[in-house]
Scaffold this motif. Sequence first.
Motif, PDB file in Angstrom:
ATOM      1  N   TRP A   1      30.404   1.531  14.857  1.00  0.00           N
ATOM      2  CA  TRP A   1      30.504   0.501  13.822  1.00  0.00           C
ATOM      3  C   TRP A   1      31.860  -0.198  13.897  1.00  0.00           C
ATOM      4  O   TRP A   1      31.935  -1.425  13.877  1.00  0.00           O
ATOM      5  CB  TRP A   1      30.280   1.128  12.436  1.00  0.00           C
ATOM      6  CG  TRP A   1      30.306   0.132  11.324  1.00  0.00           C
ATOM      7  CD1 TRP A   1      29.260  -0.604  10.853  1.00  0.00           C
ATOM      8  CD2 TRP A   1      31.441  -0.259  10.545  1.00  0.00           C
ATOM      9  NE1 TRP A   1      29.675  -1.426   9.840  1.00  0.00           N
ATOM     10  CE2 TRP A   1      31.015  -1.235   9.625  1.00  0.00           C
ATOM     11  CE3 TRP A   1      32.773   0.133  10.536  1.00  0.00           C
ATOM     12  CZ2 TRP A   1      31.861  -1.827   8.713  1.00  0.00           C
ATOM     13  CZ3 TRP A   1      33.636  -0.462   9.627  1.00  0.00           C
ATOM     14  CH2 TRP A   1      33.181  -1.431   8.728  1.00  0.00           C
ATOM     15  N   CYS A   2      32.940   0.565  14.004  1.00  0.00           N
ATOM     16  CA  CYS A   2      34.280  -0.030  14.085  1.00  0.00           C
ATOM     17  C   CYS A   2      34.453  -0.885  15.334  1.00  0.00           C
ATOM     18  O   CYS A   2      35.160  -1.892  15.312  1.00  0.00           O
ATOM     19  CB  CYS A   2      35.364   1.052  14.085  1.00  0.00           C
ATOM     20  SG  CYS A   2      35.749   1.679  12.451  1.00  0.00           S
ATOM     21  N   ALA A   3      33.815  -0.499  16.417  1.00  0.00           N
ATOM     22  CA  ALA A   3      33.956  -1.212  17.689  1.00  0.00           C
ATOM     23  C   ALA A   3      33.139  -2.501  17.741  1.00  0.00           C
ATOM     24  O   ALA A   3      33.306  -3.292  18.680  1.00  0.00           O
ATOM     25  CB  ALA A   3      33.564  -0.294  18.838  1.00  0.00           C
ATOM     26  N   ARG A   4      32.293  -2.729  16.765  1.00  0.00           N
ATOM     27  CA  ARG A   4      31.437  -3.924  16.794  1.00  0.00           C
ATOM     28  C   ARG A   4      32.239  -5.205  16.781  1.00  0.00           C
ATOM     29  O   ARG A   4      31.865  -6.177  17.432  1.00  0.00           O
ATOM     30  CB  ARG A   4      30.464  -3.902  15.617  1.00  0.00           C
ATOM     31  CG  ARG A   4      29.368  -2.867  15.799  1.00  0.00           C
ATOM     32  CD  ARG A   4      28.417  -2.837  14.654  1.00  0.00           C
ATOM     33  NE  ARG A   4      27.737  -4.124  14.483  1.00  0.00           N
ATOM     34  CZ  ARG A   4      26.912  -4.384  13.491  1.00  0.00           C
ATOM     35  NH1 ARG A   4      26.658  -3.457  12.583  1.00  0.00           N
ATOM     36  NH2 ARG A   4      26.329  -5.556  13.395  1.00  0.00           N
ATOM     37  N   SER A   5      33.344  -5.220  16.035  1.00  0.00           N
ATOM     38  CA  SER A   5      34.177  -6.427  15.997  1.00  0.00           C
ATOM     39  C   SER A   5      35.507  -6.100  15.342  1.00  0.00           C
ATOM     40  O   SER A   5      35.657  -5.076  14.673  1.00  0.00           O
ATOM     41  CB  SER A   5      33.486  -7.550  15.214  1.00  0.00           C
ATOM     42  OG  SER A   5      33.509  -7.278  13.817  1.00  0.00           O
ATOM     43  N   ARG A   6      36.434  -7.015  15.509  1.00  0.00           N
ATOM     44  CA  ARG A   6      37.740  -6.880  14.864  1.00  0.00           C
ATOM     45  C   ARG A   6      37.569  -6.908  13.341  1.00  0.00           C
ATOM     46  O   ARG A   6      38.266  -6.225  12.609  1.00  0.00           O
ATOM     47  CB  ARG A   6      38.653  -8.014  15.344  1.00  0.00           C
ATOM     48  CG  ARG A   6      39.944  -8.173  14.601  1.00  0.00           C
ATOM     49  CD  ARG A   6      40.919  -7.075  14.795  1.00  0.00           C
ATOM     50  NE  ARG A   6      41.636  -7.179  16.040  1.00  0.00           N
ATOM     51  CZ  ARG A   6      42.367  -6.192  16.486  1.00  0.00           C
ATOM     52  NH1 ARG A   6      42.445  -5.070  15.809  1.00  0.00           N
ATOM     53  NH2 ARG A   6      43.010  -6.299  17.607  1.00  0.00           N
ATOM     54  N   ARG A   7      36.603  -7.700  12.849  1.00  0.00           N
ATOM     55  CA  ARG A   7      36.354  -7.756  11.401  1.00  0.00           C
ATOM     56  C   ARG A   7      35.940  -6.398  10.859  1.00  0.00           C
ATOM     57  O   ARG A   7      36.342  -6.021   9.760  1.00  0.00           O
ATOM     58  CB  ARG A   7      35.280  -8.799  11.069  1.00  0.00           C
ATOM     59  CG  ARG A   7      35.755 -10.219  11.286  1.00  0.00           C
ATOM     60  CD  ARG A   7      34.815 -11.248  10.738  1.00  0.00           C
ATOM     61  NE  ARG A   7      33.428 -10.997  11.093  1.00  0.00           N
ATOM     62  CZ  ARG A   7      32.419 -11.737  10.705  1.00  0.00           C
ATOM     63  NH1 ARG A   7      32.616 -12.782   9.935  1.00  0.00           N
ATOM     64  NH2 ARG A   7      31.196 -11.456  11.074  1.00  0.00           N
ATOM     65  N   HIS A   8      35.116  -5.664  11.614  1.00  0.00           N
ATOM     66  CA  HIS A   8      34.706  -4.328  11.179  1.00  0.00           C
ATOM     67  C   HIS A   8      35.915  -3.405  11.080  1.00  0.00           C
ATOM     68  O   HIS A   8      36.110  -2.726  10.063  1.00  0.00           O
ATOM     69  CB  HIS A   8      33.677  -3.741  12.148  1.00  0.00           C
ATOM     70  CG  HIS A   8      32.322  -4.335  12.019  1.00  0.00           C
ATOM     71  ND1 HIS A   8      32.004  -5.571  12.534  1.00  0.00           N
ATOM     72  CD2 HIS A   8      31.190  -3.868  11.444  1.00  0.00           C
ATOM     73  CE1 HIS A   8      30.735  -5.834  12.274  1.00  0.00           C
ATOM     74  NE2 HIS A   8      30.218  -4.818  11.602  1.00  0.00           N
ATOM     75  N   ALA A   9      36.710  -3.376  12.135  1.00  0.00           N
ATOM     76  CA  ALA A   9      37.884  -2.492  12.149  1.00  0.00           C
ATOM     77  C   ALA A   9      38.871  -2.874  11.046  1.00  0.00           C
ATOM     78  O   ALA A   9      39.414  -1.994  10.360  1.00  0.00           O
ATOM     79  CB  ALA A   9      38.556  -2.548  13.517  1.00  0.00           C
ATOM     80  N   ASN A  10      39.093  -4.157  10.857  1.00  0.00           N
ATOM     81  CA  ASN A  10      40.016  -4.611   9.807  1.00  0.00           C
ATOM     82  C   ASN A  10      39.495  -4.283   8.412  1.00  0.00           C
ATOM     83  O   ASN A  10      40.258  -3.883   7.538  1.00  0.00           O
ATOM     84  CB  ASN A  10      40.281  -6.111   9.925  1.00  0.00           C
ATOM     85  CG  ASN A  10      41.164  -6.453  11.103  1.00  0.00           C
ATOM     86  OD1 ASN A  10      41.825  -5.593  11.676  1.00  0.00           O
ATOM     87  ND2 ASN A  10      41.155  -7.715  11.481  1.00  0.00           N
ATOM     88  N   ALA A  11      38.198  -4.460   8.210  1.00  0.00           N
ATOM     89  CA  ALA A  11      37.607  -4.158   6.894  1.00  0.00           C
ATOM     90  C   ALA A  11      37.767  -2.672   6.578  1.00  0.00           C
ATOM     91  O   ALA A  11      38.075  -2.309   5.436  1.00  0.00           O
ATOM     92  CB  ALA A  11      36.133  -4.554   6.866  1.00  0.00           C
ATOM     93  N   PHE A  12      37.588  -1.822   7.587  1.00  0.00           N
ATOM     94  CA  PHE A  12      37.766  -0.392   7.357  1.00  0.00           C
ATOM     95  C   PHE A  12      39.225  -0.081   7.024  1.00  0.00           C
ATOM     96  O   PHE A  12      39.501   0.678   6.090  1.00  0.00           O
ATOM     97  CB  PHE A  12      37.312   0.443   8.558  1.00  0.00           C
ATOM     98  CG  PHE A  12      37.574   1.900   8.346  1.00  0.00           C
ATOM     99  CD1 PHE A  12      36.781   2.643   7.486  1.00  0.00           C
ATOM    100  CD2 PHE A  12      38.643   2.526   8.958  1.00  0.00           C
ATOM    101  CE1 PHE A  12      37.045   3.984   7.247  1.00  0.00           C
ATOM    102  CE2 PHE A  12      38.911   3.868   8.732  1.00  0.00           C
ATOM    103  CZ  PHE A  12      38.106   4.595   7.871  1.00  0.00           C
ATOM    104  N   ALA A  13      40.151  -0.672   7.768  1.00  0.00           N
ATOM    105  CA  ALA A  13      41.577  -0.430   7.510  1.00  0.00           C
ATOM    106  C   ALA A  13      41.944  -0.852   6.084  1.00  0.00           C
ATOM    107  O   ALA A  13      42.674  -0.137   5.387  1.00  0.00           O
ATOM    108  CB  ALA A  13      42.433  -1.176   8.532  1.00  0.00           C
ATOM    109  N   GLU A  14      41.423  -1.986   5.648  1.00  0.00           N
ATOM    110  CA  GLU A  14      41.705  -2.454   4.289  1.00  0.00           C
ATOM    111  C   GLU A  14      41.074  -1.539   3.245  1.00  0.00           C
ATOM    112  O   GLU A  14      41.714  -1.203   2.245  1.00  0.00           O
ATOM    113  CB  GLU A  14      41.208  -3.884   4.109  1.00  0.00           C
ATOM    114  CG  GLU A  14      42.018  -4.898   4.879  1.00  0.00           C
ATOM    115  CD  GLU A  14      41.460  -6.310   4.781  1.00  0.00           C
ATOM    116  OE1 GLU A  14      40.657  -6.585   3.858  1.00  0.00           O
ATOM    117  OE2 GLU A  14      41.830  -7.137   5.625  1.00  0.00           O
ATOM    118  N   ALA A  15      39.849  -1.116   3.466  1.00  0.00           N
ATOM    119  CA  ALA A  15      39.171  -0.222   2.517  1.00  0.00           C
ATOM    120  C   ALA A  15      39.894   1.119   2.437  1.00  0.00           C
ATOM    121  O   ALA A  15      40.048   1.690   1.354  1.00  0.00           O
ATOM    122  CB  ALA A  15      37.711  -0.028   2.920  1.00  0.00           C
TER     123      ALA A  15
END
Length: 78
Positions: free
Chosen positions: A39-53
């Motif tokens: 899921w995190c590797a799908r896009s930079r948006r995914h990884a960034n959203a997780f970091a923010e959450a």
Amino acid sequence: MTEQAEDDMGVIEQEAQAWVVRLASGQVTERDAQVFRHWCARSRRHANAFAEARAVWGAMAPAARAVKRAQAPVNVAR
């Protein structure tokens, strides 16, 4: 940003929040970990959203502990 992109980002943010809760539960399986990494590797948006959450979760931790302490029953010795 288009309306579709905003909707997609809202979904990604909700998924990220769900991942933070799941990973904090202490009940993550190896399969969960694999799905999360994908899921995190799908896009930079995914990884960034997780970091923010995760940052929000961490920032809320002191308040959550305070609420838990306030709700704990008081032991009165007699």
